[in-house]
Design a protein around this motif. Structure first.
Motif, PDB file in Angstrom:
ATOM      1  N   SER A 263       1.039  -0.859   0.177  1.00 53.13           N
ATOM      2  CA  SER A 263      -0.107   0.182   0.061  1.00 53.13           C
ATOM      3  C   SER A 263       0.833   0.854  -0.081  1.00 53.13           C
ATOM      4  CB  SER A 263      -1.133   0.111   1.191  1.00 53.13           C
ATOM      5  OG  SER A 263      -0.419   0.313   2.314  1.00 53.13           O
ATOM      6  N   VAL A 264       0.319   1.927  -0.256  1.00 55.10           N
ATOM      7  CA  VAL A 264       1.032   3.787  -1.073  1.00 55.10           C
ATOM      8  C   VAL A 264      -0.362   4.463  -0.153  1.00 55.10           C
ATOM      9  CG1 VAL A 264       2.409   5.518  -1.699  1.00 55.10           C
ATOM     10  CG2 VAL A 264       2.475   3.146  -2.618  1.00 55.10           C
ATOM     11  N   PRO A 265       0.141   5.364   0.784  1.00 58.32           N
ATOM     12  CA  PRO A 265      -0.937   5.984   1.552  1.00 58.32           C
ATOM     13  C   PRO A 265      -1.071   7.170   0.674  1.00 58.32           C
ATOM     14  CG  PRO A 265      -0.200   4.898   3.507  1.00 58.32           C
ATOM     15  CD  PRO A 265       0.810   5.214   1.862  1.00 58.32           C
ATOM     16  N   ASP A 266      -0.309   7.832   0.341  1.00 61.67           N
ATOM     17  CA  ASP A 266      -0.671   8.471  -0.755  1.00 61.67           C
ATOM     18  C   ASP A 266      -1.147   9.105  -1.825  1.00 61.67           C
ATOM     19  OD1 ASP A 266       0.873  10.516   1.322  1.00 61.67           O
ATOM     20  OD2 ASP A 266       3.173  10.189   0.302  1.00 61.67           O
ATOM     21  N   PHE A 267      -1.026   7.790  -2.450  1.00 60.80           N
ATOM     22  CA  PHE A 267      -1.881   7.361  -3.944  1.00 60.80           C
ATOM     23  C   PHE A 267      -3.761   7.676  -3.200  1.00 60.80           C
ATOM     24  CE2 PHE A 267       1.858   4.886  -5.999  1.00 60.80           C
ATOM     25  CZ  PHE A 267       2.271   6.347  -6.279  1.00 60.80           C
ATOM     26  N   ALA A 268      -3.882   7.275  -2.307  1.00 59.05           N
ATOM     27  CA  ALA A 268      -4.851   7.139  -1.980  1.00 59.05           C
ATOM     28  C   ALA A 268      -5.498   8.720  -1.739  1.00 59.05           C
ATOM     29  CB  ALA A 268      -5.777   5.783  -0.856  1.00 59.05           C
ATOM     30  N   THR A 269      -4.774   9.163  -0.477  1.00 62.80           N
ATOM     31  CA  THR A 269      -5.025  10.523  -0.603  1.00 62.80           C
ATOM     32  C   THR A 269      -5.448  11.052  -2.110  1.00 62.80           C
ATOM     33  OG1 THR A 269      -3.868  10.345   1.791  1.00 62.80           O
ATOM     34  CG2 THR A 269      -4.343  12.404   0.337  1.00 62.80           C
ATOM     35  N   LEU A 270      -4.634  11.603  -2.810  1.00 64.51           N
ATOM     36  CA  LEU A 270      -4.583  11.955  -4.304  1.00 64.51           C
ATOM     37  C   LEU A 270      -6.193  11.838  -4.752  1.00 64.51           C
ATOM     38  CD1 LEU A 270      -0.932  11.376  -5.173  1.00 64.51           C
ATOM     39  CD2 LEU A 270      -2.518  13.893  -4.287  1.00 64.51           C
TER      40      LEU A 270
END
Length: 221
Positions: A162-169
């Motif tokens: 997982s990459v939380p920043d991609f979810a935020t974007l």
């Protein structure tokens, strides 16, 4: 309207020429179905016929499946779809990234791959690069599934790829509802631009344009 559009495109092209030169070629193959890259749904029309995509030198996450027509002995051909796989990696200091698949010639090969998922991700020298991998088991092979939303949930889960920043974007943009009409990743193959109007074909075939859009819409994590 045409004059305004031309002016806007001219300004965009000027900005493209100022884009950073560092980019990495993501090599494609007919067996790879790229579904979501960095939280953005990929358009099959954009990817069709492309040999590679240019991405920036930051962190990337790809949701993909392997699809191939198998020719079992004494049977009619059948299409194999692998589980939906997630791979996260950094393209820093890499000129190219390629996926290497094992032989997939029959049902036995396909069943083994579905269990082991023994693909490789290599650089321009054929060396394996560091990756984090997982499987999105709940994603069937269907165009009706909202894979972007599924990847948002996955990237907020804290699981290993997982990459939380991609979810935020993705949550901040409209991509959770509407797929990007012109993918942020531009195919490197000229064949993919043949169906575009001449002005767009000329613009999107520019390597600077591809790098600019990758830099603009796919920030590094």
């Amino acid at each position: 309207m045409y004059v305004k559009t031309k002016a806007m495109m001219a300004a965009l092209l000027s900005a493209c020429l100022l884009a950073p030169a560092s980019a990495t070629s993501l090599k494609l193959s007919p067996e790879l179905d790229l579904l979501v890259i960095d939280g953005k749904k990929m358009s099959g029309a954009i990817l069709k016929g492309a040999d590679s995509l240019e991405v920036d030198a930051g962190q990337h996450q790809i949701l993909f499946q392997v699809s191939k027509t198998l020719h079992p002995a004494m049977m009619t051909p059948m299409t194999y779809h692998s589980p939906a796989m997630i791979v996260t990696f950094s393209a820093k200091d890499l000129r190219s990234v390629s996926f290497v698949l094992p032989p997939l010639n029959n049902e036995m090969d396909a069943a083994f791959f579905s269990r082991k998922l023994n693909y490789r991700v290599v650089d321009e020298k054929g060396q394996d690069i560091a990756t984090r991998r997982d499987v999105l088991r709940s994603a069937p092979y269907s165009s009706s599934v909202d894979l972007v939303k599924m990847m948002i949930r996955y990237n907020l889960s804290g699981l290993k790829a997982s990459v939380p920043d991609f979810a935020t974007l993705a949550q901040k943009s409209d991509s959770a509802v509407n797929p990007t009409p012109l993918s942020a990743l531009i195919p490197a193959s000229p064949a993919a631009t043949q169906s575009l109007p001449p002005f767009w074909a000329q613009l999107t075939s520019s390597a600077h344009f591809g790098r600019f859009l990758s830099w603009l819409t796919l920030p590094r994590a």
